[in-house]
Scaffold this motif. Structure first.
Motif, PDB file in Angstrom:
ATOM      1  N   HIS A  97       0.842  -1.183  -0.065  1.00 39.00           N
ATOM      2  CA  HIS A  97       0.138  -0.060  -0.005  1.00 39.00           C
ATOM      3  C   HIS A  97       1.005   1.285  -0.030  1.00 39.00           C
ATOM      4  O   HIS A  97       0.400   2.197   0.670  1.00 39.00           O
ATOM      5  CB  HIS A  97      -0.798  -0.159   1.342  1.00 39.00           C
ATOM      6  N   PRO A 142      -9.082   0.297   0.011  1.00 43.24           N
ATOM      7  CA  PRO A 142      -8.577   1.518  -0.578  1.00 43.24           C
ATOM      8  C   PRO A 142      -9.557   2.554  -1.143  1.00 43.24           C
ATOM      9  O   PRO A 142      -9.391   3.748  -0.940  1.00 43.24           O
ATOM     10  CB  PRO A 142      -7.557   1.029  -1.698  1.00 43.24           C
ATOM     11  N   THR A 179      -0.261   8.366   3.002  1.00 40.62           N
ATOM     12  CA  THR A 179      -0.567   6.808   2.335  1.00 40.62           C
ATOM     13  C   THR A 179      -0.620   5.843   3.256  1.00 40.62           C
ATOM     14  O   THR A 179      -0.108   6.036   4.643  1.00 40.62           O
ATOM     15  CB  THR A 179       0.481   6.582   1.452  1.00 40.62           C
ATOM     16  N   ARG A 239      -9.542   6.478   0.235  1.00 38.25           N
ATOM     17  CA  ARG A 239      -9.559   7.511  -0.668  1.00 38.25           C
ATOM     18  C   ARG A 239     -10.658   8.552  -0.567  1.00 38.25           C
ATOM     19  O   ARG A 239     -10.526   9.393  -0.636  1.00 38.25           O
ATOM     20  CB  ARG A 239      -9.323   6.827  -2.281  1.00 38.25           C
ATOM     21  N   THR A 247      -1.546   3.800  -1.534  1.00 38.00           N
ATOM     22  CA  THR A 247      -2.868   3.995  -1.180  1.00 38.00           C
ATOM     23  C   THR A 247      -3.087   5.150  -0.207  1.00 38.00           C
ATOM     24  O   THR A 247      -2.541   5.163   0.772  1.00 38.00           O
ATOM     25  CB  THR A 247      -3.312   2.629  -0.196  1.00 38.00           C
ATOM     26  N   MET A 302      -4.906   7.678   2.167  1.00 39.17           N
ATOM     27  CA  MET A 302      -5.870   7.627   3.423  1.00 39.17           C
ATOM     28  C   MET A 302      -5.847   8.881   4.086  1.00 39.17           C
ATOM     29  O   MET A 302      -4.969   9.776   3.997  1.00 39.17           O
ATOM     30  CB  MET A 302      -5.707   6.616   4.222  1.00 39.17           C
TER      31      MET A 302
END
Length: 465
Positions: free
Chosen positions: A151, A358, A169, A362, A154, A156
């Protein structure tokens, strides 16, 4: 008098035997039997030293060593005849040795007291436990690094005050715990270095008049050196206090990660899902998936801290040297290590198998005007505004977006220009969460480039490839 319960080794001074209640409160065998092999190791080293110094005959030492072989065999086979009336593991081993080899066993305790014998065993056990625990921590770090590698990009939400702050991330977030655990691991190893001094030979408190070689026993048991002061050797437990302090700090980090798992797996966040192996249900609500493993880690972190406080309370007012209060040091220490090790294993299992979402992360990262700082930075970088003025302009734009019910990227260029006329369409290049995270390229930042570098470094350090 005849030998009564609890007096086989020390009853000569007493006219009557202890009461049953005294035996019950005095006995520690159920706790300290875990140090049986450490006790045998200490006895082997002590007997060899006595023989080397001419205090014990070679024949007696040979008999003792063979007898201790038999004791070890019984311990490992589960056939050792533990007797609670002998108080502790040390008297049990000595009594069993006497049953097996007779008179030579009685010479083993020459130039040794239970005081230095007990704390030697305890240091040996704690040293081993610290080493094993450090490996468990490394295992959790490995699980975090592997998931971080999955990740790297990814996105967040990053939080302060549990309010959306800036996009980060997931890989970066997981590596933060890897770093915390590395400090925990090195604290544990540092503790092992400091405790690695040998008390054996300090005897009851004042040393001994026999011509012993304490360097020999220290070396045989893997200690760096003998302890330099006999009072300190038998009367101090700061090595156990430090060990439990290390566990308490590390458990606090586990608890923080556990709290995040509890939040992330809730329907309100929906960032992740625990597998069935790490979840439980409700007796009345069939829809429930409870993150009980994580919740229990939170609770057990407090238990470990409480055990540290209990040990500190037990030793804080003790005059030198030994006092019976110290008998409980093993119980508190053993429970702390057992609890911490269980928590690390559970957390490693959860991190290794948790399923992240994910898309949900997001979407959450895009809420709460998380790219506002990126807008302020753009105003500084592209328009030359002082940061405080850029901060003010950005705040007004955020208020406008909030009034219109859109995020920053949902505003039109004309909307932004009503706040500051010099803003251009290029501003929209920095208002996505991906652009925000990618822009944080400073060392230690959340940019996928930096995260990938850190994953590679940790992979090498932990030898995961």
């Amino acid at each position: 008098m005849s030998e009564g319960k609890g007096q086989t080794m020390w009853g000569g001074r007493f006219a009557t035997t202890p009461s049953d209640i005294m035996n019950e409160i005095n006995a520690s065998l159920d706790i300290d039997r875990r140090m049986a092999e450490e006790d045998v190791a200490g006895s082997r080293a002590h007997a060899d030293m006595l023989a080397e110094m001419g205090i014990l005959s070679a024949e007696d030492n040979e008999a003792i060593q063979k007898g201790l072989d038999l004791v070890t065999g019984e311990l490992r086979a589960g056939t050792f005849p533990f007797r609670k009336e002998l108080e502790d593991i040390h008297m049990n081993v000595e009594a069993r040795l006497k049953e097996l080899i007779g008179e030579p066993a009685g010479r083993l305790h020459t130039a040794r007291s239970r005081n230095d014998q007990v704390v030697t065993d305890f240091r040996l056990w704690t040293r081993r436990a610290l080493d094993e625990t450090s490996h468990l921590v490394t295992g959790l770090q490995a699980a975090l690094v592997r998931r971080a590698g999955e990740h790297v990009a990814t996105v967040m939400p990053g939080f302060t005050h549990l309010q959306t702050a800036q996009p980060v991330t997931l890989g970066h977030h997981l590596l933060a715990y890897t770093e915390m655990l590395e400090r925990d691991r090195t604290r544990i190893l540092d503790c092992a270095v400091r405790l690695n001094e040998c008390p054996l030979g300090a005897a009851a408190l004042a040393g001994t008049g026999f011509p012993i070689d304490r360097d020999m026993t220290a070396e045989a048991l893997g200690f760096a050196r003998p302890m330099a002061n006999s009072l300190d050797a038998v009367g101090s437990r700061d090595f156990a206090l430090e060990a439990l302090a290390c566990l308490s700090i590390a458990a606090t980090h586990l608890s923080r990660l556990a709290e995040e798992i509890v939040l992330w797996t809730s329907p309100q966040f929906a960032f992740a899902r625990l597998l069935d192996e790490w979840s439980t249900g409700s007796s009345i609500m069939p829809q429930k998936r409870n993150p009980d493993a994580a919740e229990l880690i939170r609770a057990k972190a407090s238990l470990i801290t409480g055990l540290y406080a209990s040990l500190q309370g037990a030793v804080k007012a003790l005059p030198l040297a030994y006092a019976k209060d110290l008998q409980d040091d093993k119980r508190l220490t053993f429970e702390a290590f057992d609890t911490f090790d269980l928590c690390v294993r559970a957390m490693t299992g959860m991190i290794g198998t948790i399923r992240f979402h994910p898309e949900t992360m997001r979407a959450a990262a895009a809420k709460g005007f998380s790219t506002a700082t990126d807008l302020a930075d753009w105003l500084v970088r592209e328009l030359g505004l002082p940061f405080r003025e850029a901060h003010h302009v950005t705040g007004r734009i955020v208020a406008l977006a909030e009034e219109k019910g859109v995020d920053l990227a949902g505003l039109t260029l004309l909307d932004m220009q009503t706040v500051h006329a010099a803003i251009t369409a290029d501003v929209f290049n920095v208002l996505t969460v991906e652009a925000s995270a990618s822009s944080r390229t400073s060392y230690g930042g959340t940019s996928p480039v930096r995260v990938a570098e850190q994953v590679a470094q940790w992979t090498q350090r932990l030898r995961l490839e």
